[in-house]
Scaffold this motif. Sequence first.
Motif, PDB file in Angstrom:
ATOM      1  N   TYR A 111       8.932  -5.199  26.455  1.00 18.71           N
ATOM      2  CA  TYR A 111       9.340  -4.611  27.727  1.00 18.71           C
ATOM      3  C   TYR A 111      10.249  -3.422  27.469  1.00 18.71           C
ATOM      4  O   TYR A 111      10.788  -3.239  26.383  1.00 18.71           O
ATOM      5  N   THR A 112      10.418  -2.623  28.491  1.00 21.87           N
ATOM      6  CA  THR A 112      11.440  -1.585  28.520  1.00 21.87           C
ATOM      7  C   THR A 112      12.089  -1.664  29.887  1.00 21.87           C
ATOM      8  O   THR A 112      11.402  -1.825  30.896  1.00 21.87           O
ATOM      9  N   LEU A 113      13.405  -1.597  29.943  1.00 21.78           N
ATOM     10  CA  LEU A 113      14.117  -1.829  31.201  1.00 21.78           C
ATOM     11  C   LEU A 113      15.046  -0.661  31.496  1.00 21.78           C
ATOM     12  O   LEU A 113      15.950  -0.358  30.725  1.00 21.78           O
ATOM     13  N   GLN A 114      14.785  -0.002  32.627  1.00 22.81           N
ATOM     14  CA  GLN A 114      15.633   1.085  33.097  1.00 22.81           C
ATOM     15  C   GLN A 114      16.295   0.670  34.412  1.00 22.81           C
ATOM     16  O   GLN A 114      15.601   0.305  35.368  1.00 22.81           O
ATOM     17  N   LEU A 115      17.611   0.701  34.449  1.00 20.02           N
ATOM     18  CA  LEU A 115      18.307   0.427  35.702  1.00 20.02           C
ATOM     19  C   LEU A 115      18.067   1.593  36.665  1.00 20.02           C
ATOM     20  O   LEU A 115      18.172   2.763  36.296  1.00 20.02           O
ATOM     21  N   ASN A 116      17.762   1.254  37.901  1.00 17.36           N
ATOM     22  CA  ASN A 116      17.521   2.270  38.918  1.00 17.36           C
ATOM     23  C   ASN A 116      17.384   1.553  40.255  1.00 17.36           C
ATOM     24  O   ASN A 116      17.083   0.363  40.300  1.00 17.36           O
ATOM     25  N   SER A 117      17.608   2.259  41.334  1.00 16.38           N
ATOM     26  CA  SER A 117      17.333   1.751  42.674  1.00 16.38           C
ATOM     27  C   SER A 117      16.585   2.846  43.426  1.00 16.38           C
ATOM     28  O   SER A 117      17.151   3.532  44.284  1.00 16.38           O
ATOM     29  N   PRO A 118      15.306   3.058  43.085  1.00 12.92           N
ATOM     30  CA  PRO A 118      14.557   4.165  43.669  1.00 12.92           C
ATOM     31  C   PRO A 118      14.378   4.050  45.176  1.00 12.92           C
ATOM     32  O   PRO A 118      14.314   5.069  45.869  1.00 12.92           O
ATOM     33  N   ALA A 119      14.308   2.816  45.690  1.00 15.87           N
ATOM     34  CA  ALA A 119      14.207   2.663  47.146  1.00 15.87           C
ATOM     35  C   ALA A 119      15.467   3.189  47.828  1.00 15.87           C
ATOM     36  O   ALA A 119      15.396   3.881  48.856  1.00 15.87           O
ATOM     37  N   LEU A 120      16.621   2.886  47.252  1.00 15.43           N
ATOM     38  CA  LEU A 120      17.875   3.395  47.804  1.00 15.43           C
ATOM     39  C   LEU A 120      17.930   4.913  47.684  1.00 15.43           C
ATOM     40  O   LEU A 120      18.370   5.605  48.615  1.00 15.43           O
ATOM     41  N   LEU A 121      17.465   5.448  46.568  1.00 18.91           N
ATOM     42  CA  LEU A 121      17.471   6.901  46.386  1.00 18.91           C
ATOM     43  C   LEU A 121      16.577   7.584  47.429  1.00 18.91           C
ATOM     44  O   LEU A 121      16.947   8.632  47.980  1.00 18.91           O
ATOM     45  N   ALA A 122      15.424   6.992  47.715  1.00 16.15           N
ATOM     46  CA  ALA A 122      14.549   7.553  48.752  1.00 16.15           C
ATOM     47  C   ALA A 122      15.226   7.518  50.115  1.00 16.15           C
ATOM     48  O   ALA A 122      15.103   8.461  50.916  1.00 16.15           O
ATOM     49  N   GLU A 123      15.963   6.441  50.404  1.00 20.17           N
ATOM     50  CA  GLU A 123      16.685   6.338  51.671  1.00 20.17           C
ATOM     51  C   GLU A 123      17.808   7.365  51.761  1.00 20.17           C
ATOM     52  O   GLU A 123      18.037   7.975  52.810  1.00 20.17           O
ATOM     53  N   LEU A 124      18.514   7.557  50.658  1.00 12.41           N
ATOM     54  CA  LEU A 124      19.673   8.457  50.667  1.00 12.41           C
ATOM     55  C   LEU A 124      19.278   9.934  50.725  1.00 12.41           C
ATOM     56  O   LEU A 124      20.042  10.758  51.233  1.00 12.41           O
ATOM     57  N   THR A 125      18.097  10.265  50.207  1.00 13.07           N
ATOM     58  CA  THR A 125      17.706  11.675  50.119  1.00 13.07           C
ATOM     59  C   THR A 125      16.631  12.073  51.126  1.00 13.07           C
ATOM     60  O   THR A 125      16.490  13.254  51.433  1.00 13.07           O
ATOM     61  N   GLY A 126      15.844  11.108  51.596  1.00 14.35           N
ATOM     62  CA  GLY A 126      14.723  11.444  52.461  1.00 14.35           C
ATOM     63  C   GLY A 126      13.583  12.113  51.719  1.00 14.35           C
ATOM     64  O   GLY A 126      12.753  12.810  52.315  1.00 14.35           O
ATOM     65  N   ILE A 127      13.526  11.914  50.395  1.00 14.26           N
ATOM     66  CA  ILE A 127      12.500  12.518  49.556  1.00 14.26           C
ATOM     67  C   ILE A 127      11.752  11.408  48.813  1.00 14.26           C
ATOM     68  O   ILE A 127      12.348  10.414  48.400  1.00 14.26           O
ATOM     69  N   THR A 128      10.446  11.589  48.646  1.00 14.98           N
ATOM     70  CA  THR A 128       9.655  10.655  47.848  1.00 14.98           C
ATOM     71  C   THR A 128      10.220  10.578  46.426  1.00 14.98           C
ATOM     72  O   THR A 128      10.581  11.599  45.835  1.00 14.98           O
ATOM     73  N   VAL A 129      10.295   9.361  45.900  1.00 14.14           N
ATOM     74  CA  VAL A 129      10.859   9.136  44.564  1.00 14.14           C
ATOM     75  C   VAL A 129       9.779   8.534  43.666  1.00 14.14           C
ATOM     76  O   VAL A 129       9.068   7.609  44.063  1.00 14.14           O
ATOM     77  N   VAL A 130       9.664   9.062  42.459  1.00  8.48           N
ATOM     78  CA  VAL A 130       8.791   8.501  41.431  1.00  8.48           C
ATOM     79  C   VAL A 130       9.689   7.939  40.335  1.00  8.48           C
ATOM     80  O   VAL A 130      10.513   8.662  39.760  1.00  8.48           O
ATOM     81  N   ALA A 131       9.547   6.645  40.073  1.00 12.02           N
ATOM     82  CA  ALA A 131      10.410   5.956  39.109  1.00 12.02           C
ATOM     83  C   ALA A 131       9.562   5.031  38.234  1.00 12.02           C
ATOM     84  O   ALA A 131       8.337   5.040  38.321  1.00 12.02           O
ATOM     85  N   ASP A 132      10.212   4.239  37.405  1.00 16.41           N
ATOM     86  CA  ASP A 132       9.528   3.268  36.535  1.00 16.41           C
ATOM     87  C   ASP A 132       8.440   3.970  35.720  1.00 16.41           C
ATOM     88  O   ASP A 132       7.275   3.583  35.726  1.00 16.41           O
TER      89      ASP A 132
END
Length: 368
Positions: A111-132
Amino acid sequence: MERYIGLMSGTSLDGVDGVLVEFAGNRCMVQCHQSVPFQPTLRAELLALNSSGPDELHRAALAANALARTYAQVVRALLADSDLPAYAIAAVGAHGQTVRHRPGLYDGTGYTLQLNSPALLAELTGITVVADLRSRDVAAGGQGAPLVPAFHQQVFGRPGQDTLVLNIGGISNLSVLAADGRVLGFDCGPGNALMDAWCQRHTGQPFDAAGAWAASGQVVAALLQRLQAEPFLHQPPPKSTGRDLFNADWLAAQLEGGSHWAPQDVQATLTEFTALVCADCVQSHGPHSDVLIVCGGGAFNQHLMARLQALLPHLKVQPSDCHGLPAQQVEAAAFAWLARQALLGAPGNLPSVTGARGARVLGAIYPA
């Protein structure tokens, strides 16, 4: 014209670099760049989460939220700098913060594990986020890293000429862009991570500015020999690494019995170690190029750059600034490119680099 934002927070754990990029066909043009340092408490927590500890799931979730808020701060600064509204941006490529990297281990997949909260980032910015952006490559049998060589080929490749691109972040990685279009890439070993940790411990500074402290010391031959014996350095690519291996415990083991070594001499040795690791990879895998393009924080370490040039006298060792893209912006721009690849449904990995079974579309999309 398509606009994307790329965000990068790497192994050095110094903060977030963000770029707003315009794409026109295969052309990539950075319009503006912003950096936000990590708050000391967040940096300490992200560093601590690289190792097992109490209540990890809870702490990791909260650290991911804090990271997303830092990302959003960078996005807002980029929008203000460019005088653009959120809806003008197609997507944000947000890599996350790697805290574990174990491809291929334990069960055959790892596995590889990256900490992130892309759903929160999309909410905070109003922009589509590509993560993982790494896990699909790992699922396909790859290392999930490095991912930047495909982007390096786009922006630095020279038809008919071999080109080498060395990224020196916390970890160093090399892209070999062959004259015939083939690409090889892999992690070399430590970049700034060990030097930064030793500098912080002994001077209170987060990094050795321009490598001046290392330049004041003398290389300890016995220590250098120990460091170079690390088995990872002698593995053939594809390979990748991180703080899972090159961390404070690893360094402490190498320093055992060396309490009489002056701190500045240890720093000089760690810098020479990074230079030698990178130079050995260049000599083994990219002997036909005439230039080594260096990006990442290591490009600002003048002593390190001088040592690379001395070890590789047949090459021009140059920061990527000399080739159209400032050293601090390259990786963030790469994640903007990877976000674009995801939205286009186009592959983002190179099997020749990661060892995956084939090309794959990378990333999970969180719509605005």
